[in-house]
Design a protein around this motif. Structure first.
Motif, PDB file in Angstrom:
ATOM      1  N   GLY A 144     -11.279  -0.036   3.327  1.00  0.00           N
ATOM      2  CA  GLY A 144     -10.381  -0.470   4.395  1.00  0.00           C
ATOM      3  C   GLY A 144      -9.160  -1.213   3.869  1.00  0.00           C
ATOM      4  N   VAL A 145      -9.378  -2.151   2.937  1.00  0.00           N
ATOM      5  CA  VAL A 145      -8.259  -2.940   2.401  1.00  0.00           C
ATOM      6  C   VAL A 145      -7.320  -2.066   1.571  1.00  0.00           C
ATOM      7  CG1 VAL A 145      -7.654  -4.861   0.885  1.00  0.00           C
ATOM      8  CG2 VAL A 145      -9.601  -5.066   2.467  1.00  0.00           C
ATOM      9  N   LEU A 146      -7.863  -1.214   0.715  1.00  0.00           N
ATOM     10  CA  LEU A 146      -7.021  -0.377  -0.148  1.00  0.00           C
ATOM     11  C   LEU A 146      -6.235   0.654   0.653  1.00  0.00           C
ATOM     12  CD1 LEU A 146      -9.405   0.225  -3.187  1.00  0.00           C
ATOM     13  CD2 LEU A 146      -7.423  -1.281  -3.080  1.00  0.00           C
ATOM     14  N   ASP A 147      -6.843   1.241   1.645  1.00  0.00           N
ATOM     15  CA  ASP A 147      -6.141   2.252   2.442  1.00  0.00           C
ATOM     16  C   ASP A 147      -4.989   1.621   3.214  1.00  0.00           C
ATOM     17  OD1 ASP A 147      -6.081   5.058   3.420  1.00  0.00           O
ATOM     18  OD2 ASP A 147      -6.455   4.079   5.352  1.00  0.00           O
ATOM     19  N   GLU A 148      -5.202   0.432   3.720  1.00  0.00           N
ATOM     20  CA  GLU A 148      -4.129  -0.234   4.459  1.00  0.00           C
ATOM     21  C   GLU A 148      -2.984  -0.653   3.527  1.00  0.00           C
ATOM     22  OE1 GLU A 148      -3.518  -4.183   7.342  1.00  0.00           O
ATOM     23  OE2 GLU A 148      -5.493  -3.654   6.519  1.00  0.00           O
ATOM     24  N   ALA A 149      -3.332  -1.123   2.322  1.00  0.00           N
ATOM     25  CA  ALA A 149      -2.298  -1.622   1.416  1.00  0.00           C
ATOM     26  C   ALA A 149      -1.526  -0.496   0.733  1.00  0.00           C
ATOM     27  CB  ALA A 149      -2.918  -2.540   0.366  1.00  0.00           C
TER      28      ALA A 149
END
Length: 371
Positions: A144-149
């Protein structure tokens, strides 16, 4: 002539260089970023492309396929202050070659650093037990964090996998001891349950065997009691018939004093059979003793000294040969007779009176002559 050939050669080389600068072939699943005088102009698609020679330049060739990058183990501190090493694998794909070229200098290094910081944030809120058993939660948090960033970098992170979580050697040793203790505990429990089941089955088997033995003993006792009862009944009937026959024979024979003297002589050897009889003296004058016996018996009330009338012989029954023949002839009806005898004995035991004839009235005692 030589100068002309040289010019033609130079021209041919220039044409070849011009074509090489003009025609660009882009492989499948690739994208070429074209710059004109250092500024982005266009993106070349897979296939044959034409650019302006000496003006346009293909600066970057971007791979559009999904890529896999494995990062080395990173030390992470858990909530209970234990250092664990976690190595991850990132699956990503470039979706915008322009953003991947101009928005970030090195998107692979950026993804690695972002993964490391995010992993430390997630694992820092878990203890060691949760870290070892919550890989799916860690994977979802990283994705979730990597896809958003990475969206603004023109990168799409497909999956994030935890390859391994390695606790410190001391913790590994403790975990192995705990695992060994748990396995020993389960082994002891299983052994105890097996022994319990075995004991239960053995007890049930002993119970069934005892019940069957008791039932068999009960039936055997009943059968023995019935057999003894029937034997006693038959014996009592035989003794009764024998007594009746002897009693009837005595009355029919009309006994006198001679019979009593004979019976006395028969009883003399039995008198001497006792262990305490060390010495037994026989009277020398047996005739006088018999006379005295006769005179003594003469005084017994109810027994005459001499009897008159016809002497009747007692019917002793058939001989042994006749009895054997009669037994063989009546073998088929023996069981029925026995059952009848048993029924008659049962009726007699319930209160039926015997059919023996009453004894003859005794004569009054003889009066002694006056002295």
């Amino acid at each position: 002539m030589t100068v002309a050939l040289a010019l033609l050669g130079v021209l041919a080389i220039f044409v070849i260089l011009l074509l090489a600068q003009t025609i660009r072939i882009v492989p499948q699943a690739r994208a070429g970023v074209v710059e004109r005088f250092g500024k982005y102009r266009t993106t070349l698609q897979p296939g044959l492309n034409v650019v302006t020679p000496f003006v346009d330049r293909v600066r970057y060739m971007i791979d559009m396929r999904e890529q896999v990058v494995s990062f080395p183990p990173q030390p992470v501190i858990t909530e209970d202050n234990l250092v664990v090493s976690i190595d991850t694998v990132i699956y990503f794909q470039v979706t915008d070659p322009v953003a991947a070229t101009y928005e970030i200098a090195n998107y692979i290094s950026a993804v690695e650093q972002l993964t490391m910081t995010t992993l430390r944030n997630i694992v820092g809120g878990m203890d060691l037990e949760q870290t070892l058993t919550s890989r799916e939660d860690i994977n979802r948090g990283l994705s979730g964090v990597l896809d958003e960033a990475t969206t603004r970098w023109g990168i799409r992170v497909g999956r994030v996998e935890i390859k391994g979580i390695d606790p410190p050697p001391s913790i590994k040793d403790s975990m192995e001891k705990q695992m060994r203790a748990d396995r020993d505990k389960r082994a002891v429990i299983l052994t105890a349950e097996g022994q319990r089941q075995s004991a239960i089955l053995t007890a049930e088997g002993n119970k069934q065997a005892a019940i069957l033995n008791a039932e068999g003993e009960r039936e055997a006792r009943i059968l023995r009691a019935q057999a003894e009862r029937e034997a006693a009944i038959l014996k009592a009937q035989g003794e009764g018939q024998a007594i009746q026959t002897v009693f009837q024979a005595i009355h029919d024979g009309q006994p006198d004093q001679s019979l009593l003297a004979y019976q006395y002589l028969q009883m003399l050897p039995k008198i001497a059979e006792g262990d305490a009889n060390k010495v037994w003296v026989v009277p020398s004058e047996i005739t006088k003793a018999l006379e005295g016996l006769g005179s003594a018996v003469h005084e017994v009330a109810g027994i005459p000294q001499h009897t008159g009338g016809v002497k009747h012989r007692v019917d002793m029954g058939p001989s042994l040969t006749e009895l054997e023949e009669q037994r063989k002839a009546n073998s088929s009806s023996a069981d029925a007779e026995v059952q009848k005898a048993i029924a008659a004995a049962d009726s007699a035991a319930q209160g039926r009176s015997t059919d023996l004839p009453p004894p003859p009235p005794s004569s009054p005692p003889a009066e002694e002559p006056p002295a």
